[in-house]
Design a protein around this motif. Structure first.
Motif, PDB file in Angstrom:
ATOM      1  N   ALA A  50       0.731  -1.143  -0.101  1.00 51.92           N
ATOM      2  CA  ALA A  50       0.090   0.106   0.077  1.00 51.92           C
ATOM      3  C   ALA A  50       0.807   1.206  -0.135  1.00 51.92           C
ATOM      4  CB  ALA A  50      -0.892  -0.036   1.258  1.00 51.92           C
ATOM      5  N   GLN A  51       1.940   1.180   0.928  1.00 49.81           N
ATOM      6  CA  GLN A  51       2.990   2.318   0.997  1.00 49.81           C
ATOM      7  C   GLN A  51       3.371   2.672  -0.459  1.00 49.81           C
ATOM      8  OE1 GLN A  51       5.441   1.139   3.965  1.00 49.81           O
ATOM      9  NE2 GLN A  51       4.281   2.167   5.475  1.00 49.81           N
ATOM     10  N   GLU A  52       3.655   1.628  -1.496  1.00 51.89           N
ATOM     11  CA  GLU A  52       4.611   1.805  -2.158  1.00 51.89           C
ATOM     12  C   GLU A  52       3.583   2.004  -3.734  1.00 51.89           C
ATOM     13  OE1 GLU A  52       7.525  -1.197  -3.013  1.00 51.89           O
ATOM     14  OE2 GLU A  52       8.039  -1.326  -0.732  1.00 51.89           O
ATOM     15  N   LEU A  53       2.348   1.639  -3.351  1.00 53.90           N
ATOM     16  CA  LEU A  53       1.416   2.020  -4.634  1.00 53.90           C
ATOM     17  C   LEU A  53       0.861   3.341  -4.361  1.00 53.90           C
ATOM     18  CD1 LEU A  53      -0.602  -1.344  -4.910  1.00 53.90           C
ATOM     19  CD2 LEU A  53       0.991  -0.318  -6.395  1.00 53.90           C
ATOM     20  N   ALA A  54       0.958   4.114  -3.201  1.00 53.16           N
ATOM     21  CA  ALA A  54       0.164   5.197  -2.965  1.00 53.16           C
ATOM     22  C   ALA A  54       0.698   6.484  -3.781  1.00 53.16           C
ATOM     23  CB  ALA A  54       0.595   5.689  -1.453  1.00 53.16           C
ATOM     24  N   PRO A  55       2.059   6.429  -4.315  1.00 56.43           N
ATOM     25  CA  PRO A  55       2.359   7.589  -5.412  1.00 56.43           C
ATOM     26  C   PRO A  55       1.411   7.478  -6.928  1.00 56.43           C
ATOM     27  CG  PRO A  55       4.003   6.807  -4.057  1.00 56.43           C
ATOM     28  CD  PRO A  55       3.065   5.789  -3.821  1.00 56.43           C
ATOM     29  N   ALA A  56       1.196   6.330  -7.069  1.00 54.72           N
ATOM     30  CA  ALA A  56       0.708   5.784  -8.484  1.00 54.72           C
ATOM     31  C   ALA A  56      -0.843   6.216  -8.225  1.00 54.72           C
ATOM     32  CB  ALA A  56       0.826   4.564  -8.926  1.00 54.72           C
ATOM     33  N   ALA A  57      -1.423   5.937  -7.061  1.00 51.74           N
ATOM     34  CA  ALA A  57      -2.800   6.083  -6.847  1.00 51.74           C
ATOM     35  C   ALA A  57      -3.164   7.726  -6.701  1.00 51.74           C
ATOM     36  CB  ALA A  57      -3.185   5.625  -5.685  1.00 51.74           C
ATOM     37  N   LEU A  58      -1.968   8.329  -6.066  1.00 49.68           N
ATOM     38  CA  LEU A  58      -2.309   9.913  -5.750  1.00 49.68           C
ATOM     39  C   LEU A  58      -2.125  10.540  -7.237  1.00 49.68           C
ATOM     40  CD1 LEU A  58      -0.310  10.301  -2.441  1.00 49.68           C
ATOM     41  CD2 LEU A  58      -2.886  10.634  -2.952  1.00 49.68           C
ATOM     42  N   ALA A  59      -1.275  10.203  -8.140  1.00 48.59           N
ATOM     43  CA  ALA A  59      -1.324  10.794  -9.466  1.00 48.59           C
ATOM     44  C   ALA A  59      -2.189  10.724 -10.332  1.00 48.59           C
ATOM     45  CB  ALA A  59      -0.111   9.933 -10.114  1.00 48.59           C
ATOM     46  N   VAL A  60      -3.163   9.743 -10.046  1.00 51.61           N
ATOM     47  CA  VAL A  60      -4.601   9.757 -10.734  1.00 51.61           C
ATOM     48  C   VAL A  60      -5.592  10.719  -9.713  1.00 51.61           C
ATOM     49  CG1 VAL A  60      -6.462   8.062 -11.197  1.00 51.61           C
ATOM     50  CG2 VAL A  60      -4.112   7.327 -11.514  1.00 51.61           C
ATOM     51  N   ASP A  61      -5.692  10.507  -8.449  1.00 48.81           N
ATOM     52  CA  ASP A  61      -6.580  11.235  -7.970  1.00 48.81           C
ATOM     53  C   ASP A  61      -5.818  12.037  -6.497  1.00 48.81           C
ATOM     54  OD1 ASP A  61      -8.651  12.433  -6.224  1.00 48.81           O
ATOM     55  OD2 ASP A  61     -10.016  10.938  -6.847  1.00 48.81           O
ATOM     56  N   PRO A  62      -5.364  13.153  -6.495  1.00 49.73           N
ATOM     57  CA  PRO A  62      -4.656  13.447  -5.166  1.00 49.73           C
ATOM     58  C   PRO A  62      -5.425  13.629  -4.097  1.00 49.73           C
ATOM     59  CG  PRO A  62      -4.253  14.998  -7.222  1.00 49.73           C
ATOM     60  CD  PRO A  62      -5.181  14.215  -7.580  1.00 49.73           C
ATOM     61  N   ALA A  63      -6.783  13.451  -4.212  1.00 51.83           N
ATOM     62  CA  ALA A  63      -7.835  13.465  -3.284  1.00 51.83           C
ATOM     63  C   ALA A  63      -7.906  11.845  -2.552  1.00 51.83           C
ATOM     64  CB  ALA A  63      -9.203  13.771  -3.360  1.00 51.83           C
ATOM     65  N   PHE A  64      -7.140  11.148  -2.841  1.00 47.16           N
ATOM     66  CA  PHE A  64      -7.178   9.645  -2.306  1.00 47.16           C
ATOM     67  C   PHE A  64      -6.311   9.813  -1.000  1.00 47.16           C
ATOM     68  CE2 PHE A  64      -7.255   7.102  -6.405  1.00 47.16           C
ATOM     69  CZ  PHE A  64      -8.448   6.907  -6.302  1.00 47.16           C
ATOM     70  N   ASP A  65      -7.091   8.875   0.086  1.00 47.58           N
ATOM     71  CA  ASP A  65      -6.407   8.843   1.303  1.00 47.58           C
ATOM     72  C   ASP A  65      -5.158   7.817   1.262  1.00 47.58           C
ATOM     73  OD1 ASP A  65      -5.470   8.455   4.035  1.00 47.58           O
ATOM     74  OD2 ASP A  65      -7.636   8.777   4.566  1.00 47.58           O
ATOM     75  N   PRO A  66      -4.007   8.221   1.138  1.00 50.78           N
ATOM     76  CA  PRO A  66      -2.799   7.038   1.034  1.00 50.78           C
ATOM     77  C   PRO A  66      -2.563   6.315   2.322  1.00 50.78           C
ATOM     78  CG  PRO A  66      -1.852   9.392   1.150  1.00 50.78           C
ATOM     79  CD  PRO A  66      -3.308   9.459   1.208  1.00 50.78           C
ATOM     80  N   ARG A  67      -3.088   6.753   3.507  1.00 53.02           N
ATOM     81  CA  ARG A  67      -2.427   6.158   4.586  1.00 53.02           C
ATOM     82  C   ARG A  67      -2.693   4.646   4.658  1.00 53.02           C
ATOM     83  NH1 ARG A  67      -5.367   9.520   8.761  1.00 53.02           N
ATOM     84  NH2 ARG A  67      -7.024   9.472   7.250  1.00 53.02           N
ATOM     85  N   PRO A  68      -1.797   3.597   4.759  1.00 53.46           N
ATOM     86  CA  PRO A  68      -2.004   2.269   5.029  1.00 53.46           C
ATOM     87  C   PRO A  68      -3.230   1.779   6.007  1.00 53.46           C
ATOM     88  CG  PRO A  68       0.286   2.749   4.805  1.00 53.46           C
ATOM     89  CD  PRO A  68      -0.367   4.027   5.062  1.00 53.46           C
ATOM     90  N   ALA A  69      -2.884   2.508   7.170  1.00 47.71           N
ATOM     91  CA  ALA A  69      -4.095   2.393   7.971  1.00 47.71           C
ATOM     92  C   ALA A  69      -5.625   2.566   7.750  1.00 47.71           C
ATOM     93  CB  ALA A  69      -3.915   3.354   9.213  1.00 47.71           C
ATOM     94  N   ARG A  70      -5.849   3.250   6.628  1.00 52.02           N
ATOM     95  CA  ARG A  70      -6.944   3.657   6.092  1.00 52.02           C
ATOM     96  C   ARG A  70      -7.090   2.777   4.887  1.00 52.02           C
ATOM     97  NH1 ARG A  70     -10.792   5.624   8.656  1.00 52.02           N
ATOM     98  NH2 ARG A  70     -11.730   6.451   6.629  1.00 52.02           N
ATOM     99  N   SER A  71      -6.144   2.483   4.225  1.00 53.65           N
ATOM    100  CA  SER A  71      -6.477   1.774   2.915  1.00 53.65           C
ATOM    101  C   SER A  71      -6.376   0.289   2.846  1.00 53.65           C
ATOM    102  CB  SER A  71      -5.309   2.260   1.837  1.00 53.65           C
ATOM    103  OG  SER A  71      -3.981   1.881   2.245  1.00 53.65           O
ATOM    104  N   VAL A  72      -5.693  -0.335   3.888  1.00 52.83           N
ATOM    105  CA  VAL A  72      -5.404  -1.750   4.035  1.00 52.83           C
ATOM    106  C   VAL A  72      -6.629  -2.123   4.890  1.00 52.83           C
ATOM    107  CG1 VAL A  72      -4.235  -3.549   4.879  1.00 52.83           C
ATOM    108  CG2 VAL A  72      -3.157  -1.869   3.960  1.00 52.83           C
ATOM    109  N   SER A  73      -7.350  -3.263   4.631  1.00 50.20           N
ATOM    110  CA  SER A  73      -8.641  -3.745   5.066  1.00 50.20           C
ATOM    111  C   SER A  73      -8.271  -4.495   6.648  1.00 50.20           C
ATOM    112  CB  SER A  73      -9.563  -4.837   4.415  1.00 50.20           C
ATOM    113  OG  SER A  73      -8.683  -5.901   4.259  1.00 50.20           O
ATOM    114  N   ARG A  74      -9.170  -4.702   7.350  1.00 54.58           N
ATOM    115  CA  ARG A  74      -9.062  -5.549   8.561  1.00 54.58           C
ATOM    116  C   ARG A  74      -9.471  -6.949   8.386  1.00 54.58           C
ATOM    117  NH1 ARG A  74     -12.518  -4.846  12.356  1.00 54.58           N
ATOM    118  NH2 ARG A  74     -11.332  -5.161  14.164  1.00 54.58           N
ATOM    119  N   ILE A  75      -8.924  -7.872   8.976  1.00 54.38           N
ATOM    120  CA  ILE A  75      -9.064  -9.286   9.018  1.00 54.38           C
ATOM    121  C   ILE A  75     -10.418  -9.639   9.538  1.00 54.38           C
ATOM    122  CG2 ILE A  75      -7.754 -10.024  10.941  1.00 54.38           C
ATOM    123  CD1 ILE A  75      -8.050 -12.148   7.805  1.00 54.38           C
ATOM    124  N   TRP A  76     -10.922  -8.720  10.497  1.00 55.80           N
ATOM    125  CA  TRP A  76     -11.869  -9.177  11.244  1.00 55.80           C
ATOM    126  C   TRP A  76     -13.161  -8.539  10.789  1.00 55.80           C
ATOM    127  CZ3 TRP A  76     -11.408 -12.589  14.889  1.00 55.80           C
ATOM    128  CH2 TRP A  76     -10.210 -12.581  15.250  1.00 55.80           C
TER     129      TRP A  76
END
Length: 235
Positions: A50-76
């Protein structure tokens, strides 16, 4: 949150083994016995990716929330209102969406992994009827522009269009291109690239392939994003 594993080095056979075992042991006891395996083979590789994909995602939409704690799902799983009370998800994902938007209302990019392999794509988790109505309008009024997006080689070579169809409610206008007609009858739509080969998931180069996919999906993302706006917004 800091990722103790550092950079993304690919998933491992243990990643798929964990998800395969979870199918037959979906309970808290299994998870507690395998917590260290989960963190080493699933959670931290996903955070690193997630950390390493964030720049590519933000290049498409700077409004994306890139924080892994927000972008990675929970197992529960949240099982409060579900018949299936299995406490653990049998897959996990990275999802880039705009800050402040709930998963059920936002269009974004995703990557998921399970015992069956991996997928990356773009779409809505729950596509609103008005968004599909706006897309059908675009299909009628701007067919050439939509076809250009769908037939761009970098997009068409990687992704398939998926989604549930209406049985009778909508019929494509006479003479509509068949590819657009297949979209016209859908309740929802998203694009996806599927990977079954475990070796591809274990290759550190996976991050570059997904980032390339994000760039290829950018026009499709902006098309879907624009369709979320109401008629009044677009006038």
């Amino acid at each position: 949150m800091t990722n103790p594993e550092g950079c993304f080095e690919g998933f491992t056979p243990e990643t798929l083994t964990f998800f395969a075992a979870l199918r037959f042991n979906n309970n808290r006891a299994f998870f507690e016995q395998n917590r260290e395996l989960f963190e080493r083979a699933v959670k931290w590789p996903l955070y690193a990716l997630a950390q390493e994909l964030a720049p590519a995602a933000l290049a498409v939409d700077p409004a994306f929330d890139p924080r892994p704690a927000r972008s990675v799902s929970r197992i529960w799983r949240d099982v409060r209102f579900r018949r299936d009370k299995s406490p653990l998800r049998e897959y996990m994902w990275i999802g880039f969406r705009r800050a402040g938007e709930q998963r059920g209302e936002s269009c974004g990019f995703y990557f998921d992994i399970s015992a069956e392999g991996g997928n990356w794509g773009c779409g809505y988790y729950q596509m609103r009827p008005e968004a599909m109505a706006n897309l059908r309008e675009r299909l009628r009024e701007e067919p050439a522009q939509v076809l250009k997006i769908l037939r761009e080689p970098s997009f068409a070579s990687q992704f398939v269009l998926l989604g549930d169809d209406y049985q009778r409610q909508y019929r494509p206008p006479e003479g509509m291109d068949p590819q657009l007609g297949a979209l016209y009858v859908k309740k929802n739509v998203y694009c996806e690239h599927h990977v079954e080969d475990p070796q591809e998931l274990m290759d550190p180069g996976l991050r570059a392939k997904i980032a390339e996919g994000f760039r290829a999906m950018a026009p499709f993302y902006h098309l879907l994003r624009d369709c979320l706006r109401t008629q009044q917004d677009r006038s």
